[in-house]
Write a protein that holds these residues in place. Structure first.
Motif, mmCIF file in Angstrom:
data_model
loop_
_atom_site.group_PDB
_atom_site.id
_atom_site.type_symbol
_atom_site.label_atom_id
_atom_site.label_comp_id
_atom_site.label_asym_id
_atom_site.label_seq_id
_atom_site.Cartn_x
_atom_site.Cartn_y
_atom_site.Cartn_z
ATOM 1 N N THR A 257 0.843 -1.206 0.000
ATOM 2 C CA THR A 257 0.000 0.000 0.000
ATOM 3 C C THR A 257 0.873 1.249 0.000
ATOM 4 O OG1 THR A 257 -1.716 -1.204 1.219
ATOM 5 C CG2 THR A 257 -1.858 1.194 1.254
ATOM 6 N N VAL A 258 1.924 1.219 0.831
ATOM 7 C CA VAL A 258 2.845 2.362 0.922
ATOM 8 C C VAL A 258 3.506 2.611 -0.440
ATOM 9 C CG1 VAL A 258 5.081 3.078 1.894
ATOM 10 C CG2 VAL A 258 3.268 2.229 3.404
ATOM 11 N N ASP A 259 4.003 1.547 -1.067
ATOM 12 C CA ASP A 259 4.704 1.718 -2.346
ATOM 13 C C ASP A 259 3.766 2.256 -3.432
ATOM 14 O OD1 ASP A 259 7.231 1.039 -1.491
ATOM 15 O OD2 ASP A 259 6.955 -1.110 -1.850
ATOM 16 N N ALA A 260 2.523 1.768 -3.443
ATOM 17 C CA ALA A 260 1.560 2.236 -4.451
ATOM 18 C C ALA A 260 1.265 3.727 -4.251
ATOM 19 C CB ALA A 260 0.270 1.416 -4.358
ATOM 20 N N LEU A 261 1.122 4.137 -2.994
ATOM 21 C CA LEU A 261 0.820 5.547 -2.715
ATOM 22 C C LEU A 261 2.014 6.434 -3.067
ATOM 23 C CD1 LEU A 261 -1.623 7.119 -1.699
ATOM 24 C CD2 LEU A 261 -0.650 7.107 0.578
ATOM 25 N N ILE A 262 3.216 5.961 -2.765
ATOM 26 C CA ILE A 262 4.413 6.759 -3.081
ATOM 27 C C ILE A 262 4.539 6.935 -4.600
ATOM 28 C CG2 ILE A 262 6.953 6.608 -3.100
ATOM 29 C CD1 ILE A 262 6.747 5.924 -0.097
ATOM 30 N N ALA A 263 4.189 5.881 -5.360
ATOM 31 C CA ALA A 263 4.235 5.991 -6.830
ATOM 32 C C ALA A 263 3.241 7.049 -7.319
ATOM 33 C CB ALA A 263 3.915 4.627 -7.459
ATOM 34 N N GLU A 271 4.708 15.668 -12.441
ATOM 35 C CA GLU A 271 3.798 16.537 -13.215
ATOM 36 C C GLU A 271 4.090 18.015 -12.953
ATOM 37 O OE1 GLU A 271 -1.026 17.511 -13.382
ATOM 38 O OE2 GLU A 271 -0.373 15.606 -12.507
ATOM 39 N N TYR A 272 4.398 18.342 -11.690
ATOM 40 C CA TYR A 272 4.594 19.762 -11.333
ATOM 41 C C TYR A 272 6.064 20.133 -11.138
ATOM 42 C CZ TYR A 272 -0.444 20.005 -10.896
ATOM 43 O OH TYR A 272 -1.790 19.973 -11.179
ATOM 44 N N GLY A 273 6.965 19.245 -11.557
ATOM 45 C CA GLY A 273 8.391 19.563 -11.477
ATOM 46 C C GLY A 273 8.885 19.782 -10.052
ATOM 47 N N ILE A 274 8.392 18.970 -9.125
ATOM 48 C CA ILE A 274 8.782 19.132 -7.718
ATOM 49 C C ILE A 274 9.953 18.215 -7.406
ATOM 50 C CG2 ILE A 274 8.019 18.741 -5.329
ATOM 51 C CD1 ILE A 274 5.160 19.589 -6.509
ATOM 52 N N ASP A 275 11.055 18.831 -7.022
ATOM 53 C CA ASP A 275 12.283 18.074 -6.814
ATOM 54 C C ASP A 275 12.430 17.696 -5.342
ATOM 55 O OD1 ASP A 275 14.717 16.925 -7.173
ATOM 56 O OD2 ASP A 275 15.835 18.807 -7.119
ATOM 57 N N GLN A 276 11.547 16.814 -4.879
ATOM 58 C CA GLN A 276 11.611 16.343 -3.491
ATOM 59 C C GLN A 276 11.354 14.858 -3.501
ATOM 60 O OE1 GLN A 276 12.362 17.987 -0.739
ATOM 61 N NE2 GLN A 276 12.512 19.992 -1.734
ATOM 62 N N GLU A 277 11.736 14.197 -2.443
ATOM 63 C CA GLU A 277 11.454 12.768 -2.374
ATOM 64 C C GLU A 277 10.096 12.553 -1.704
ATOM 65 O OE1 GLU A 277 13.382 8.511 -1.330
ATOM 66 O OE2 GLU A 277 14.561 10.305 -0.892
ATOM 67 N N PRO A 278 9.181 11.840 -2.367
ATOM 68 C CA PRO A 278 7.878 11.592 -1.731
ATOM 69 C C PRO A 278 8.043 10.721 -0.481
ATOM 70 C CG PRO A 278 7.867 10.896 -4.050
ATOM 71 C CD PRO A 278 9.278 11.201 -3.694
ATOM 72 N N GLY A 290 0.322 11.784 19.023
ATOM 73 C CA GLY A 290 1.657 11.643 18.469
ATOM 74 C C GLY A 290 2.169 10.227 18.701
ATOM 75 N N MET A 291 1.248 9.273 18.963
ATOM 76 C CA MET A 291 1.650 7.880 19.184
ATOM 77 C C MET A 291 1.256 7.063 17.960
ATOM 78 S SD MET A 291 0.114 7.643 23.033
ATOM 79 C CE MET A 291 0.786 6.103 23.602
ATOM 80 N N GLY A 292 1.964 5.970 17.738
ATOM 81 C CA GLY A 292 1.624 5.112 16.609
ATOM 82 C C GLY A 292 1.788 5.812 15.282
ATOM 83 N N VAL A 293 2.902 6.538 15.092
ATOM 84 C CA VAL A 293 3.124 7.304 13.861
ATOM 85 C C VAL A 293 4.523 7.003 13.321
ATOM 86 C CG1 VAL A 293 3.265 9.620 12.843
ATOM 87 C CG2 VAL A 293 1.689 9.207 14.720
ATOM 88 N N MET A 294 4.623 6.728 12.012
ATOM 89 C CA MET A 294 5.926 6.540 11.366
ATOM 90 C C MET A 294 5.969 7.298 10.053
ATOM 91 S SD MET A 294 7.064 2.557 11.510
ATOM 92 C CE MET A 294 8.674 2.750 10.746
ATOM 93 N N SER A 295 7.125 7.853 9.734
ATOM 94 C CA SER A 295 7.334 8.506 8.446
ATOM 95 C C SER A 295 8.247 7.594 7.621
ATOM 96 C CB SER A 295 8.003 9.855 8.705
ATOM 97 O OG SER A 295 8.518 10.378 7.526
ATOM 98 N N VAL A 296 7.790 7.170 6.420
ATOM 99 C CA VAL A 296 8.603 6.237 5.618
ATOM 100 C C VAL A 296 8.659 6.673 4.149
ATOM 101 C CG1 VAL A 296 8.156 4.231 7.094
ATOM 102 C CG2 VAL A 296 6.659 4.644 5.165
ATOM 103 N N LYS A 297 9.759 6.299 3.478
ATOM 104 C CA LYS A 297 9.937 6.660 2.068
ATOM 105 C C LYS A 297 9.809 5.458 1.144
ATOM 106 C CE LYS A 297 12.354 10.941 2.949
ATOM 107 N NZ LYS A 297 13.552 11.737 2.907
ATOM 108 N N SER A 298 9.626 4.263 1.735
ATOM 109 C CA SER A 298 9.355 3.075 0.911
ATOM 110 C C SER A 298 8.712 2.001 1.782
ATOM 111 C CB SER A 298 10.645 2.524 0.303
ATOM 112 O OG SER A 298 11.364 1.802 1.292
#
Length: 427
Positions: A257-263, A271-278, A290-298
Motif C-alpha cells: 500500500t505504501v509503495d503504491a501511494l508513493i508511486a 507533473e509539477y516539477g517538484i524536486d523532493q522525495e515523496p 503523536g503515538m503510533g506514527v511513522m514517516s517512511v519513504k518506501s
C-alpha cells in the motif's frame, strides 16, 4: 513575534494558490455561508496544517482540541463571540454548561487549556463547572495549572437521561474536552441534554479515514470554485486494516500500500516539477497523541521492524491495540522559526476561526510528525486574525493566515460531513 519563513525554492505554486484565494475571497465566503446553511459545524475543532510551498493541506482534524491556552489572548473576543453564536444555535436559553475534561489531571499544561476554555465560556455568559469521568475523582478536587490558574473537577452523576453534579447542578449543555479514546462511557449514552461533540466523534468510534473521505469531497468542490488541482490542498491516503504489528500480520500488504501511494505521489511531483522525495506517514486510524506514527519513504522500511518500532506502532493512547492504519501522503513543512521546523495549527469555534499558533520543533525534520511527546515545542500565536489584507502581498502574514483559515474551514466542513455520515441515529 516572529512569523515562520518559508524556506523553500518551491514557493511559486503556494503564491499562486494564495493569490487565487485572495482574489476569490467574496466567492469563497459566500460558498462557505451556503455550506454552513446546509451542515451544522462541530462545536469546536483544531486543524494541523502543513505548508510545503507547493502544497497547503490539513494532515489532522481534532474535534476535542486542547491548547486553547496557546492562542493569542488579543483574540479572546473572537472566541467569545463564536461561542455565543454556537450556544444560541444549540440551546438559546443555556445558562449552565458542564465541561468534561480529559482524565489526565496531572498534566499542568492541559489544565491551562481547561482554565482558558472555562474563561471563554464564562465570558460568553455561561456558568461553567467541570465534571470528571475519572473514577479517582470522588469529591470536588482543586487542580493547579502550569501558570497557577486553578480549576475544580467534580464527580459526575447520572439521573434518568441527564448528567449532573452532586449538588444538583443540572446543565442544558454538556461540552466534551475528552476524546473518549478509552471507549464510550455508559454515563454519557442516551442523554437528553445537548452533548457536544456527539459521542460518535470520540476516538473509540471515529476514524481518520472517514474524515479524509469527507475531505476528498469538500476539496473537490472547493477546487472547482478556484479552478485548481485539488491535490494542492488535499493529501492522498489509503486505509489498511487487519494488522497486528506484534505478530507482523499484514506487514506485506501494508508495504505494498505504501509503495503504491508513493508511486502516485511521485507522479504528481513529476507533473509539477517538484524536486523532493515523496514520503508517507503511517499512523493509527483512530486517535493518536503523536503515538503510533511513522514517516517512511518506501514500503521496504516497514518489513521486519525491530521490536521497539513494532511496540511503538502497536499501541496508542489508553493502551489500545492498533489494527487499522491510515497511510497518508506526507506533506513537507518548509516553514521554520529560528532554524526550527514549524507547522500551523488553526482553532475554530462553531464555523469561525478564533486564532492559531505555530507548533515549532527544534528536534524534528521537515518530513517528521511534530506532535511528538517529550519534544520541545514553542507555540507562536498568530499575530493577526485570519482576515485578509487585500492591499498586501499574497504572502504577507495576514494573507497567509487567511489562506490557513480557509483551508482549516474546509477541514471543519469535512468534519461536519463526517459526523453526519457516521451518526448512528441518522441511519
Amino acid at each position: 513575534m516572529p512569523v515562520p519563513h518559508l524556506t523553500t525554492a518551491l514557493r511559486g505554486p503556494l503564491l499562486e494558490l494564495e493569490t487565487r484565494i485572495l482574489a476569490a475571497q467574496p466567492q469563497i465566503e459566500h460558498w462557505f455561508r451556503s455550506q454552513w446553511h446546509q451542515h451544522a459545524a462541530p462545536f469546536y475543532g483544531s486543524v494541523d496544517l502543513r505548508n510545503s510551498g507547493f502544497k497547503l493541506a490539513p494532515v489532522d482534524m481534532n474535534l476535542f482540541p486542547g491548547g486553547f491556552n496557546n492562542l493569542n489572548p488579543d483574540f479572546m473576543p473572537l472566541a467569545v463571540q463564536a461561542t455565543m453564536a454556537a450556544v444560541e444555535k444549540i440551546c438559546p436559553e443555556a445558562k449552565n454548561v458542564l465541561l468534561i475534561p480529559e482524565n489526565h489531571t496531572r498534566n499542568a499544561y492541559y489544565l491551562q487549556n481547561v482554565a482558558t476554555l472555562v474563561h471563554i465560556l464564562e465570558q460568553a455568559g455561561l456558568k461553567v463547572r467541570l465534571g470528571s469521568l475519572n473514577p479517582e475523582i470522588t469529591a470536588p478536587t482543586e487542580l493547579v495549572a502550569a501558570n497557577g490558574d486553578t480549576v475544580t473537577v467534580e464527580p459526575l452523576m447520572r439521573q434518568g437521561r441527564r448528567v449532573l453534579l452532586e449538588d444538583g447542578f443540572n446543565p442544558c449543555m454538556v461540552l466534551l474536552n475528552n476524546d473518549l479514546s478509552a471507549g464510550l462511557p455508559d454515563i454519557l449514552k442516551g442523554l437528553e441534554q445537548n452533548l457536544l461533540p456527539p459521542l460518535h466523534a470520540g476516538w473509540a468510534v471515529r476514524r481518520k479515514t472517514h474524515f479524509f473521505d469527507a475531505y476528498d469531497k469538500v476539496a473537490a468542490d472547493f477546487s472547482k470554485l478556484l479552478s485548481i488541482d485539488p491535490w494542492f490542498i488535499n493529501p492522498y491516503f489509503e486505509r489498511c486494516a487487519g494488522l497486528d504489528f506484534h505478530s507482523r500480520q499484514g506487514e506485506e500488504e501494508l508495504a505494498a500500500t505504501v509503495d503504491a501511494l508513493i508511486a502516485k505521489i511521485r507522479a504528481k511531483y513529476d507533473e509539477y516539477g517538484i524536486d523532493q522525495e515523496p514520503f508517507v506517514i503511517v499512523k493509527a486510524d483512530a486517535g493518536t497523541y503523536g503515538m503510533g506514527v511513522m514517516s517512511v519513504k518506501s514500503g521496504e522500511e516497514l518489513i521486519g521492524l525491530n521490536r521497539k518500532q513494532r511496540n511503538k506502532m502497536a499501541v496508542i493512547k489508553e493502551g489500545l491495540e492498533v489494527s487499522e492504519v491510515i497511510v497518508q501522503e506526507g506533506v513537507y513543512t518548509f516553514e521554520s522559526v529560528n532554524e526550527a521546523v514549524a507547522e500551523p495549527v488553526v482553532y475554530m469555534i462553531d464555523h469561525f476561526v478564533v486564532g492559531g499558533f505555530y507548533r515549532v520543533h527544534t528536534g524534528r525534520g521537515i518530513h517528521e510528525n511534530l506532535n511528538a511527546p517529550g519534544m520541545h515545542f514553542v507555540p507562536l500565536s498568530f499575530e493577526s486574525p485570519c482576515l485578509p489584507d487585500r492591499k498586501g502581498a499574497p504572502d504577507c502574514p495576514p494573507n497567509r493566515f487567511y489562506a490557513y483559515g480557509v483551508i482549516s474551514r474546509l477541514a471543519l466542513l469535512a468534519a461536519a460531513l463526517e459526523l453526519e455520515a457516521t451518526d448512528p441515529d441518522a441511519h
